[in-house]
Design a protein around this motif. Structure first.
Motif, mmCIF file in Angstrom:
data_model
loop_
_atom_site.group_PDB
_atom_site.id
_atom_site.type_symbol
_atom_site.label_atom_id
_atom_site.label_comp_id
_atom_site.label_asym_id
_atom_site.label_seq_id
_atom_site.Cartn_x
_atom_site.Cartn_y
_atom_site.Cartn_z
ATOM 1 N N LEU A 224 28.072 -43.730 -14.388
ATOM 2 C CA LEU A 224 27.885 -44.621 -13.111
ATOM 3 C C LEU A 224 26.625 -44.028 -12.469
ATOM 4 O O LEU A 224 26.177 -44.751 -11.939
ATOM 5 C CB LEU A 224 28.940 -44.455 -12.306
ATOM 6 C CG LEU A 224 30.348 -45.313 -12.731
ATOM 7 C CD1 LEU A 224 31.535 -45.003 -11.720
ATOM 8 C CD2 LEU A 224 29.907 -46.709 -12.867
ATOM 9 N N LEU A 225 26.604 -42.728 -12.317
ATOM 10 C CA LEU A 225 25.314 -41.977 -11.655
ATOM 11 C C LEU A 225 24.084 -42.142 -12.194
ATOM 12 O O LEU A 225 23.151 -42.442 -11.826
ATOM 13 C CB LEU A 225 25.742 -40.606 -11.359
ATOM 14 C CG LEU A 225 24.805 -39.693 -10.574
ATOM 15 C CD1 LEU A 225 24.406 -40.477 -9.231
ATOM 16 C CD2 LEU A 225 25.347 -38.398 -9.990
ATOM 17 N N TYR A 226 24.093 -41.739 -13.637
ATOM 18 C CA TYR A 226 23.047 -41.699 -14.453
ATOM 19 C C TYR A 226 22.677 -42.763 -15.493
ATOM 20 O O TYR A 226 21.642 -42.894 -15.824
ATOM 21 C CB TYR A 226 22.953 -40.119 -15.121
ATOM 22 C CG TYR A 226 22.984 -38.885 -13.817
ATOM 23 C CD1 TYR A 226 22.130 -38.853 -13.072
ATOM 24 C CD2 TYR A 226 24.093 -38.274 -14.202
ATOM 25 C CE1 TYR A 226 22.111 -37.858 -12.326
ATOM 26 C CE2 TYR A 226 24.376 -37.134 -13.275
ATOM 27 C CZ TYR A 226 23.304 -36.927 -12.256
ATOM 28 O OH TYR A 226 23.505 -35.947 -11.312
ATOM 29 N N ASN A 227 23.618 -43.449 -15.866
ATOM 30 C CA ASN A 227 23.571 -44.622 -16.810
ATOM 31 C C ASN A 227 22.922 -44.000 -18.091
ATOM 32 O O ASN A 227 22.140 -44.543 -18.722
ATOM 33 C CB ASN A 227 23.114 -45.679 -16.162
ATOM 34 C CG ASN A 227 23.139 -47.084 -17.127
ATOM 35 O OD1 ASN A 227 23.911 -47.044 -17.741
ATOM 36 N ND2 ASN A 227 22.143 -47.798 -17.153
ATOM 37 N N THR A 228 23.107 -42.694 -18.508
ATOM 38 C CA THR A 228 22.287 -42.094 -19.810
ATOM 39 C C THR A 228 23.208 -42.633 -21.209
ATOM 40 O O THR A 228 24.131 -42.930 -20.886
ATOM 41 C CB THR A 228 22.384 -40.619 -19.478
ATOM 42 O OG1 THR A 228 23.653 -40.133 -19.094
ATOM 43 C CG2 THR A 228 21.236 -40.077 -18.695
ATOM 44 N N PRO A 229 22.427 -42.746 -21.948
ATOM 45 C CA PRO A 229 23.152 -43.055 -23.362
ATOM 46 C C PRO A 229 24.233 -41.909 -23.452
ATOM 47 O O PRO A 229 24.120 -40.684 -23.445
ATOM 48 C CB PRO A 229 22.154 -43.219 -24.456
ATOM 49 C CG PRO A 229 21.186 -42.442 -23.677
ATOM 50 C CD PRO A 229 21.263 -42.454 -22.268
ATOM 51 N N ASP A 230 25.241 -42.522 -24.544
ATOM 52 C CA ASP A 230 26.282 -41.428 -24.886
ATOM 53 C C ASP A 230 25.586 -40.330 -25.914
ATOM 54 O O ASP A 230 26.433 -39.391 -26.066
ATOM 55 C CB ASP A 230 27.372 -42.422 -25.754
ATOM 56 C CG ASP A 230 28.508 -42.896 -24.941
ATOM 57 O OD1 ASP A 230 28.082 -42.802 -23.814
ATOM 58 O OD2 ASP A 230 29.443 -43.362 -25.270
ATOM 59 N N ASN A 231 24.682 -40.576 -26.685
ATOM 60 C CA ASN A 231 24.054 -39.480 -27.364
ATOM 61 C C ASN A 231 23.245 -38.555 -26.624
ATOM 62 O O ASN A 231 22.484 -37.783 -27.489
ATOM 63 C CB ASN A 231 23.475 -40.166 -28.509
ATOM 64 C CG ASN A 231 22.318 -41.033 -28.197
ATOM 65 O OD1 ASN A 231 22.034 -41.381 -26.920
ATOM 66 N ND2 ASN A 231 21.777 -41.616 -29.521
ATOM 67 N N ASP A 232 22.919 -38.928 -25.659
ATOM 68 C CA ASP A 232 21.958 -38.096 -24.772
ATOM 69 C C ASP A 232 22.504 -38.357 -23.268
ATOM 70 O O ASP A 232 21.845 -38.321 -22.250
ATOM 71 C CB ASP A 232 20.549 -38.514 -24.833
ATOM 72 C CG ASP A 232 19.466 -37.571 -24.259
ATOM 73 O OD1 ASP A 232 19.978 -36.531 -24.023
ATOM 74 O OD2 ASP A 232 18.348 -37.894 -24.218
ATOM 75 N N LEU A 233 23.819 -37.667 -23.014
ATOM 76 C CA LEU A 233 24.331 -37.815 -21.542
ATOM 77 C C LEU A 233 23.474 -37.104 -20.571
ATOM 78 O O LEU A 233 23.482 -37.742 -19.289
ATOM 79 C CB LEU A 233 25.789 -37.466 -21.516
ATOM 80 C CG LEU A 233 26.847 -38.553 -22.151
ATOM 81 C CD1 LEU A 233 28.136 -37.937 -21.969
ATOM 82 C CD2 LEU A 233 26.775 -39.614 -21.144
ATOM 83 N N TYR A 234 23.079 -35.637 -20.991
ATOM 84 C CA TYR A 234 22.424 -34.961 -20.155
ATOM 85 C C TYR A 234 20.847 -35.083 -20.148
ATOM 86 O O TYR A 234 20.273 -34.161 -19.883
ATOM 87 C CB TYR A 234 22.695 -33.468 -20.393
ATOM 88 C CG TYR A 234 24.360 -33.455 -20.023
ATOM 89 C CD1 TYR A 234 24.665 -33.039 -18.625
ATOM 90 C CD2 TYR A 234 25.207 -33.720 -20.699
ATOM 91 C CE1 TYR A 234 26.046 -32.911 -18.269
ATOM 92 C CE2 TYR A 234 26.640 -33.671 -20.484
ATOM 93 C CZ TYR A 234 26.954 -33.040 -19.256
ATOM 94 O OH TYR A 234 28.296 -33.078 -18.940
ATOM 95 N N ASN A 235 20.289 -36.157 -20.523
ATOM 96 C CA ASN A 235 18.901 -36.584 -20.480
ATOM 97 C C ASN A 235 18.098 -35.749 -19.428
ATOM 98 O O ASN A 235 18.414 -36.451 -18.428
ATOM 99 C CB ASN A 235 18.414 -37.953 -20.696
ATOM 100 C CG ASN A 235 17.087 -37.952 -20.927
ATOM 101 O OD1 ASN A 235 16.385 -38.254 -19.714
ATOM 102 N ND2 ASN A 235 16.623 -38.376 -22.301
ATOM 103 N N LYS A 236 17.184 -34.738 -19.554
ATOM 104 C CA LYS A 236 16.767 -34.006 -18.616
ATOM 105 C C LYS A 236 15.753 -34.886 -17.662
ATOM 106 O O LYS A 236 15.835 -35.013 -16.205
ATOM 107 C CB LYS A 236 16.014 -33.031 -19.053
ATOM 108 C CG LYS A 236 15.089 -31.957 -17.859
ATOM 109 C CD LYS A 236 14.312 -31.060 -18.254
ATOM 110 C CE LYS A 236 15.103 -29.993 -19.198
ATOM 111 N NZ LYS A 236 14.312 -28.758 -19.533
ATOM 112 N N GLU A 237 14.907 -35.964 -18.272
ATOM 113 C CA GLU A 237 14.151 -36.768 -17.413
ATOM 114 C C GLU A 237 14.883 -37.517 -16.595
ATOM 115 O O GLU A 237 14.630 -37.882 -15.461
ATOM 116 C CB GLU A 237 13.309 -37.411 -18.473
ATOM 117 C CG GLU A 237 12.496 -38.495 -17.536
ATOM 118 C CD GLU A 237 11.307 -39.147 -18.715
ATOM 119 O OE1 GLU A 237 10.537 -39.875 -18.226
ATOM 120 O OE2 GLU A 237 11.512 -38.831 -19.794
#
Length: 219
Positions: free
Chosen positions: A133-146
């Motif tokens: 909900l907060l970052y909407n990152t993909p499951d294969n890169d949840l902690y995408n730095k950018e």
């Protein structure tokens, strides 16, 4: 007067919570606040307003640390004060977040989507839902730095631009600054003055969260 700690998680918010407890302030129920994550995501702040109105002087972490919440709080509680905690830079913040989650949810490694989906915190999968909900990152890169640092930087920038550089309602502070505890005490008008931040380290916080998860599972 309400005090809202609106810095992103992993900017010293737990230590800030401990500081206000030592000053004798009543803290809002963090568990109840964190359960409002879906309300925040749908911009439904009615329950949040009720929560703030009915108990506590100081509020921190989710949903108070999330983008957009501070504008609503300022409009509904215009006599409030806001504390934006920050880190040395966005890279330091990202490393702190990923290290903390690795210890808590990933057995020492950055957690996968499956790790977070099965993690027991407020309820099973709460951490996964919050990340999405907060970052909407993909499951294969949840902690995408950018993506994560982009959200972190934009939140800080939005807060500062909203209140303006001369605002007496906002304090922007890195808790590692000299005399940060005293500055906070003076900002909120505390009669009691602390000279040092009562630091709450990651391992201690992690243990508390694990104990909380066990209690939730027993219910």
């Amino acid at each position: 007067t309400k005090i809202f700690c609106i810095g992103a998680n992993k900017t010293g918010t737990t230590s800030l919570e401990k500081l206000f407890k030592e000053l004798g302030y009543a803290l809002g129920d963090q568990a109840r606040g964190e359960m409002l994550i879906k309300d925040w995501a749908s911009s439904d702040f009615e329950t949040l307003q009720e929560f703030v109105s009915t108990g506590g002087q100081v509020f921190q972490d989710v949903p108070f640390s999330l983008p957009g919440t501070f504008q609503f709080l300022d409009q509904k509680f215009p006599d409030s004060k806001f504390i934006l905690t920050i880190r040395d830079c966005d890279q330091v913040w990202w490393k702190s977040l990923t290290s903390f989650h690795s210890k808590l949810f990933g057995s020492g490694k950055i957690p996968s989507a499956e790790d977070l989906k099965t993690a027991e915190y407020r309820y099973k999968g709460w951490t996964y839902e919050t990340m999405k909900l907060l970052y909407n990152t993909p499951d294969n890169d949840l902690y995408n730095k950018e993506i994560l640092t982009g959200v972190y930087n934009k939140h800080n920038q939005d807060v500062i631009e909203y209140f303006g550089p001369e605002s007496k309602k906002l304090m922007v502070i890195n808790l590692k600054e000299d005399h940060s505890a005293r500055k906070i005490c003076e900002f909120v008008g505390s009669e009691k003055i602390l000279d040092e931040i009562p630091w709450e380290n990651a391992s201690t916080t992690g243990n508390k969260l694990k104990q909380l998860a066990k209690k939730i599972l027993k219910k």
